[in-house]
Motif scaffolding. Sequence first.
Motif, short mmCIF file in Angstrom:
data_model
loop_
_atom_site.label_atom_id
_atom_site.label_comp_id
_atom_site.label_asym_id
_atom_site.label_seq_id
_atom_site.Cartn_x
_atom_site.Cartn_y
_atom_site.Cartn_z
N MET A 138 0.84 -1.19 0.00
CA MET A 138 0.00 0.00 0.00
C MET A 138 0.88 1.25 0.00
N ASN A 139 0.61 2.15 -0.94
CA ASN A 139 1.39 3.37 -1.05
C ASN A 139 0.81 4.53 -0.26
N ARG A 140 -0.49 4.47 0.03
CA ARG A 140 -1.09 5.54 0.83
C ARG A 140 -2.27 4.99 1.63
N ASP B 235 -5.04 3.68 -0.93
CA ASP B 235 -4.95 2.23 -1.11
C ASP B 235 -5.64 1.53 0.06
N GLY B 236 -5.53 2.13 1.23
CA GLY B 236 -6.25 1.66 2.40
C GLY B 236 -6.95 2.85 3.05
N LEU B 237 -8.18 2.63 3.56
CA LEU B 237 -8.96 3.73 4.13
C LEU B 237 -9.46 3.35 5.51
N GLY C 252 6.00 -0.70 11.08
CA GLY C 252 6.94 -0.61 9.98
C GLY C 252 6.43 0.00 8.70
N TYR C 253 5.21 0.49 8.70
CA TYR C 253 4.68 1.10 7.48
C TYR C 253 5.36 2.45 7.25
N ASN D 132 -1.66 -6.75 7.31
CA ASN D 132 -1.56 -8.21 7.23
C ASN D 132 -2.88 -8.80 6.74
N PRO D 133 -3.26 -8.50 5.50
CA PRO D 133 -4.58 -8.92 5.01
C PRO D 133 -4.77 -10.43 4.97
N GLU D 134 -3.69 -11.19 4.89
CA GLU D 134 -3.82 -12.64 4.84
C GLU D 134 -3.83 -13.28 6.22
N ALA D 135 -3.61 -12.49 7.25
CA ALA D 135 -3.59 -13.04 8.61
C ALA D 135 -4.34 -12.10 9.56
#
Length: 400
Positions: free
Chosen positions: A1-3, A101-103, A24-25, A308-311
């Motif tokens: 995700m860039n933003r 990219d994420g809200l 860490g983002y 962590n969309p997969e976890a």
Amino acid sequence: MNRIVIIGASAGGLATAEALRRMGYQATITLIGSERHPPYDRPPLSKQILTAEWEPERLPLRRKEDIDALALDMRLGVAATGLDTGARTVNLADGTEVPYDGLVVSTGVRPRRLPGTEGLAGVHTLRTLEDALALKERLVAGRRLVIVGCGFIGAEAAAVARGLGMEVTVLESAPLPLAPAVGEHVGRFLARIHRDEGVRLRTSANVAGVDGDGSRVTGVGLADGTVLPADDVLVAIGSLPNSEWLTGSGLTVQNGLVCDEFSAAARDVYGVGDVARWYNPLFGTAMRIEHRTNAAEQGMAVARNLLNPEARRPFAPVPYFWSDQYGMKIQAYGHLRGHDEALVVGRDPARRRLLVAYRTGDRLVGALAVGMPPKLLRTWRALIAAGTAWEPAVGDLAVP
């Protein structure tokens, strides 16, 4: 995700941003707030700010250097007006468009108002710093304050006003204050204390309207024809989620932004804090919690799920809230609303102490304490978190 874009520069929004950085983002975090202030603490507004114990400079949740260290693209004093989930953009009141990219939606709530009070001086609500400062200037010994609503905001303001020597009348439409949320035992207990402190508490009181002289409030009229003189009126009849800007977005809005057990409203869109109505698997129900602790915890959980969309992990807290009135600390854990039974397990009226346990079905779902040691309530919290059955939890603890 860039933003990642966070709408709402509040406790929940800030907690999300801080957690993203800790995890860490390093890309862009845009934090957008409709108020011009950096994120600040709201619970003191109805307590320390009204009493003048705190100056406004003490309210910010973080020092300026700590905010700067987060390297946020922070835009204050501008509200979100629309959302296009297809294009992944947020529209702002200044005409700009912000891609994401994420809200994270953390737009909070606003106070309900009485019809016909718009523009009438002396009618107050209590949600923002400006609200608190305007009310504080009117809290002077001997003046008459009428409070409509005896929830926690109304009750805390009443306690402050009485402590300052004001004549205080509290109007509550229900037979007991707070009973739908915390039960009749607590409602009667708190009603008695307010009356002991000199508050004129009128229950089952239906407000017909607010009277004025054309520019300023002069009183509150009741449905039975009674008119209560007032120099100021505080309207504390609950709140509404700030979700209108999501109209047409395709997201589900029903008493807040509807989210799943992960606090997700859609792919890469999450809700945090007062505006979010999410499914809490610990209690098996949807809930919307208007308390600061929940907002901060949910912000941290959402940050992890975004990265962590997969976890992803469900957000399944034991909600916590507190209130300060007349030197008493009221604290509660769990989901009290809609309970099947409220059982007094400890009581000492002379010392203003009370402990109540709550049952839904065959489970212990909540505990509320007034004036009790924090360690005792934490023990009850552990039982609630473990999903403890009712009988083993309360045993023979009932107080006659």
